[in-house]
Design a protein around this motif. Structure first.
Motif, mmCIF file in Angstrom:
data_model
loop_
_atom_site.group_PDB
_atom_site.id
_atom_site.type_symbol
_atom_site.label_atom_id
_atom_site.label_comp_id
_atom_site.label_asym_id
_atom_site.label_seq_id
_atom_site.Cartn_x
_atom_site.Cartn_y
_atom_site.Cartn_z
ATOM 1 N N ARG A 196 0.850 -1.182 0.000
ATOM 2 C CA ARG A 196 0.000 0.000 0.000
ATOM 3 C C ARG A 196 0.888 1.234 0.000
ATOM 4 N NH1 ARG A 196 -4.092 2.047 4.813
ATOM 5 N NH2 ARG A 196 -4.913 3.888 3.716
ATOM 6 N N TYR A 197 0.695 2.076 -0.988
ATOM 7 C CA TYR A 197 1.494 3.297 -1.087
ATOM 8 C C TYR A 197 0.789 4.425 -0.332
ATOM 9 C CZ TYR A 197 4.018 0.879 -4.785
ATOM 10 O OH TYR A 197 4.769 -0.022 -5.498
ATOM 11 N N LEU A 198 1.488 4.978 0.644
ATOM 12 C CA LEU A 198 0.939 6.062 1.433
ATOM 13 C C LEU A 198 1.247 7.403 0.780
ATOM 14 C CD1 LEU A 198 1.943 4.853 5.019
ATOM 15 C CD2 LEU A 198 -0.199 4.441 3.795
ATOM 16 N N TYR A 199 0.308 8.325 0.893
ATOM 17 C CA TYR A 199 0.447 9.722 0.467
ATOM 18 C C TYR A 199 0.420 9.904 -1.056
ATOM 19 C CZ TYR A 199 2.333 9.624 5.204
ATOM 20 O OH TYR A 199 2.531 9.381 6.532
ATOM 21 N N ASN A 200 0.775 8.884 -1.806
ATOM 22 C CA ASN A 200 0.770 8.976 -3.273
ATOM 23 C C ASN A 200 0.347 7.615 -3.804
ATOM 24 O OD1 ASN A 200 1.175 9.455 -5.984
ATOM 25 N ND2 ASN A 200 3.299 10.114 -5.783
ATOM 26 N N SER A 214 4.717 10.461 -10.473
ATOM 27 C CA SER A 214 5.884 11.286 -10.177
ATOM 28 C C SER A 214 5.534 12.768 -10.105
ATOM 29 C CB SER A 214 6.977 11.060 -11.227
ATOM 30 O OG SER A 214 6.566 11.526 -12.498
ATOM 31 N N ILE A 215 4.525 13.202 -10.858
ATOM 32 C CA ILE A 215 4.174 14.618 -10.860
ATOM 33 C C ILE A 215 3.641 15.052 -9.502
ATOM 34 C CG2 ILE A 215 1.806 14.252 -11.665
ATOM 35 C CD1 ILE A 215 4.219 17.154 -12.569
ATOM 36 N N TRP A 216 3.039 14.143 -8.746
ATOM 37 C CA TRP A 216 2.571 14.491 -7.396
ATOM 38 C C TRP A 216 3.745 14.855 -6.497
ATOM 39 C CZ3 TRP A 216 -2.109 11.393 -5.113
ATOM 40 C CH2 TRP A 216 -3.203 11.543 -5.969
ATOM 41 N N SER A 217 4.860 14.236 -6.718
ATOM 42 C CA SER A 217 6.059 14.552 -5.936
ATOM 43 C C SER A 217 6.825 15.721 -6.526
ATOM 44 C CB SER A 217 6.966 13.318 -5.858
ATOM 45 O OG SER A 217 8.198 13.619 -5.230
ATOM 46 N N THR A 225 11.813 21.803 1.103
ATOM 47 C CA THR A 225 11.288 20.601 0.452
ATOM 48 C C THR A 225 10.486 19.772 1.441
ATOM 49 O OG1 THR A 225 13.137 20.539 -1.113
ATOM 50 C CG2 THR A 225 11.910 18.495 -0.787
ATOM 51 N N ASP A 226 10.999 19.624 2.655
ATOM 52 C CA ASP A 226 10.245 18.895 3.692
ATOM 53 C C ASP A 226 8.907 19.578 3.964
ATOM 54 O OD1 ASP A 226 12.344 17.141 3.900
ATOM 55 O OD2 ASP A 226 13.259 18.146 5.622
ATOM 56 N N ILE A 227 8.910 20.903 3.969
ATOM 57 C CA ILE A 227 7.682 21.649 4.264
ATOM 58 C C ILE A 227 6.661 21.475 3.149
ATOM 59 C CG2 ILE A 227 6.719 23.960 4.560
ATOM 60 C CD1 ILE A 227 9.387 24.743 5.905
ATOM 61 N N VAL A 228 7.086 21.679 1.908
ATOM 62 C CA VAL A 228 6.126 21.671 0.805
ATOM 63 C C VAL A 228 5.584 20.272 0.552
ATOM 64 C CG1 VAL A 228 7.791 21.359 -1.086
ATOM 65 C CG2 VAL A 228 5.715 22.657 -1.483
ATOM 66 N N VAL A 229 6.413 19.243 0.681
ATOM 67 C CA VAL A 229 5.924 17.871 0.515
ATOM 68 C C VAL A 229 4.994 17.496 1.668
ATOM 69 C CG1 VAL A 229 6.615 15.438 0.481
ATOM 70 C CG2 VAL A 229 7.894 17.115 -0.854
ATOM 71 N N GLY A 230 5.335 17.920 2.868
ATOM 72 C CA GLY A 230 4.475 17.644 4.015
ATOM 73 C C GLY A 230 3.123 18.307 3.888
ATOM 74 N N CYS A 231 3.097 19.547 3.389
ATOM 75 C CA CYS A 231 1.825 20.265 3.245
ATOM 76 C C CYS A 231 0.974 19.677 2.126
ATOM 77 C CB CYS A 231 2.082 21.746 2.974
ATOM 78 S SG CYS A 231 2.703 22.676 4.399
ATOM 79 N N PHE A 232 1.581 19.369 1.003
ATOM 80 C CA PHE A 232 0.811 18.878 -0.137
ATOM 81 C C PHE A 232 0.357 17.435 0.056
ATOM 82 C CE2 PHE A 232 2.044 22.576 -2.568
ATOM 83 C CZ PHE A 232 1.075 22.668 -3.556
ATOM 84 N N LEU A 233 1.274 16.533 0.306
ATOM 85 C CA LEU A 233 0.968 15.106 0.238
ATOM 86 C C LEU A 233 0.644 14.478 1.591
ATOM 87 C CD1 LEU A 233 3.647 13.941 -2.369
ATOM 88 C CD2 LEU A 233 1.293 14.683 -2.745
ATOM 89 N N LYS A 234 1.293 14.939 2.651
ATOM 90 C CA LYS A 234 1.103 14.297 3.947
ATOM 91 C C LYS A 234 0.057 14.984 4.815
ATOM 92 C CE LYS A 234 5.764 12.351 4.183
ATOM 93 N NZ LYS A 234 7.007 12.211 4.993
ATOM 94 N N GLY A 235 -0.245 16.243 4.515
ATOM 95 C CA GLY A 235 -1.259 16.941 5.297
ATOM 96 C C GLY A 235 -0.819 17.304 6.698
ATOM 97 N N VAL A 236 0.487 17.419 6.922
ATOM 98 C CA VAL A 236 0.989 17.769 8.247
ATOM 99 C C VAL A 236 1.162 19.280 8.333
ATOM 100 C CG1 VAL A 236 2.094 15.555 8.632
ATOM 101 C CG2 VAL A 236 3.363 17.365 7.487
ATOM 102 N N GLY A 237 1.292 19.782 9.562
ATOM 103 C CA GLY A 237 1.381 21.218 9.770
ATOM 104 C C GLY A 237 2.470 21.598 10.742
#
Length: 384
Positions: free
Chosen positions: A176-180, A185-188, A340-352
């Motif tokens: 199971r692929y989490l977050y994507n 690849s475009i999501w990342s 990069t950690d911030i933008v990936v976390g906000c877009f794909l992981k939903g963390v704040g």
């Protein structure tokens, strides 16, 4: 600090940006254009690999084997080749990337329970894609082999083919692929492209804007005026921070609407964290501008100090954990990795904030150091 003077300098800078069509395009058009060009042109998906087949057997079993690849979304069938020489020419000309060579007696050996050795020719000029292609071929070959064994055992024992497969594979692997979930690849890439563009555009504009004052001689008006260096720098940088803020919204819209990347986080936190990143990258442009005297030098230095970290030391293409120890240490000195950690976390992981406060704090500290250094190095006295 006289904010009327700051506003006057900011307004003057804005008028110069609007009046210069080239500079205006660099400020508003180029970031969106880069997002579109990189988004469509840069892809890490390995799909539709052109391939050909050399079938020396021409049996039902060899055709069934070839159809496993023809029906896969990872491969694109370009036809049959008569022999290995013709297949080599197809790879040499770049018309195919893979050739499957099925030996004579392929079907008869399989029916007799004998092992069959087949050859796969893979274009190795793209090493990473060649290894991925090899993985696809290995997986399809393993599935065909397992199915052949199950069919043979089923004919001997009378058990159903599915029952035999269950016994042959007692451990089932479910991934199971989490977050994507679609592993697109475009999501990342799209969120990381925001990082790259905001690393390139703000310092580029800032450095050119300040150095332009030196090159055309208007900086001497500032030297002779009662405007303090803090007021000058604040008024000079404010329009570029405002332009970058507008570009943030444009880039976010392109990522979510054009590339359909899901945004799962808090937009307010994302905007605030991105503003801190913009202040940081604008500080890089400020530092460059006080160290050089010509716009050509400003462009060259800015491209060097921003492009390399944004591409190589940010996790854009290669994960930071996969870098060598020296490269990892270098990456931790660059602001791109933290954003990069911030933008990936906000877009794909939903963390704040709870999960990303540390990179935000590091970027804020980075910006403080850059602005302090720029302020101390800038002098109202002309250098001789």
């Amino acid at each position: 600090m006289n904010f009327k003077r700051v506003a006057a300098i900011a307004y003057k800078e804005w008028r110069e940006i609007v009046r210069d069509r080239l500079f205006f395009s660099l400020a508003f058009v180029v970031p969106a254009l880069l997002m579109v060009l990189f988004g469509y042109g840069l892809s890490l998906d390995v799909e539709n690999i052109p391939f050909a087949v050399v079938d020396h057997d021409k049996s039902a079993q060899s055709r069934e084997y070839a159809y496993r690849f023809i029906g896969s979304r990872y491969f694109r069938f370009e036809g049959y080749a008569s022999n290995e020489t013709q297949a080599a020419r197809l790879i040499e000309d770049g018309r195919v990337r893979v050739v499957l060579v099925l030996p004579p007696r392929f079907g008869r050996d399989l029916a007799a329970g004998q092992p069959v050795t087949m050859q796969t020719l893979v274009d190795g000029t793209f090493p990473s894609r060649a290894m991925t292609t090899k993985g696809y071929v290995t997986a399809i070959n393993a599935a065909f082999s397992l199915g052949s064994i199950a069919q043979a055992v089923s004919q001997v024992t009378g058990l159903g083919r599915d029952a035999v497969l269950a016994q042959l594979t007692p451990v089932r692997l479910e991934t199971r692929y989490l977050y994507n979930q679609s592993v697109a690849s475009i999501w990342s890439l799209a969120p990381k492209l925001i990082m790259v563009i905001l690393m390139l555009s703000p310092p580029f504009l800032t450095a050119l804007g300040v150095v332009r004052e030196k090159e055309n001689g208007s900086i001497f008006n500032i030297y002779a005026s009662s405007v303090s260096r803090g007021e000058f720098l604040l008024g000079k940088l404010a329009p570029y921070v405002a332009i970058s803020t507008a570009n943030i919204l444009v880039l976010w819209t392109l990522a979510t609407m054009l590339y359909r990347v899901p945004f799962k986080g808090d937009f307010g936190f994302f905007l605030g964290a991105t503003l801190v990143y913009v202040l940081c990258t604008t500080g890089i442009g400020l530092l460059v501008s006080v160290l050089v005297r010509t716009q050509v030098a400003a462009m060259i230095v800015t491209m060097i100090v921003t492009m390399i970290p944004a591409v190589l030391y940010s996790g854009l293409i290669i994960p930071i954990v996969s870098l060598g120890s020296g490269a990892r240490a270098m990456a931790h000195l660059m602001p791109a990795m933290y954003y990069t950690d911030i933008v990936v976390g906000c877009f794909l992981k939903g963390v704040g904030w709870a999960a990303l406060w540390r990179p935000v704090a590091i970027l804020a500290a980075y910006a403080t150091v850059l602005y302090t250094a720029g302020y101390l190095l800038f002098s109202k006295r002309p250098r001789t």
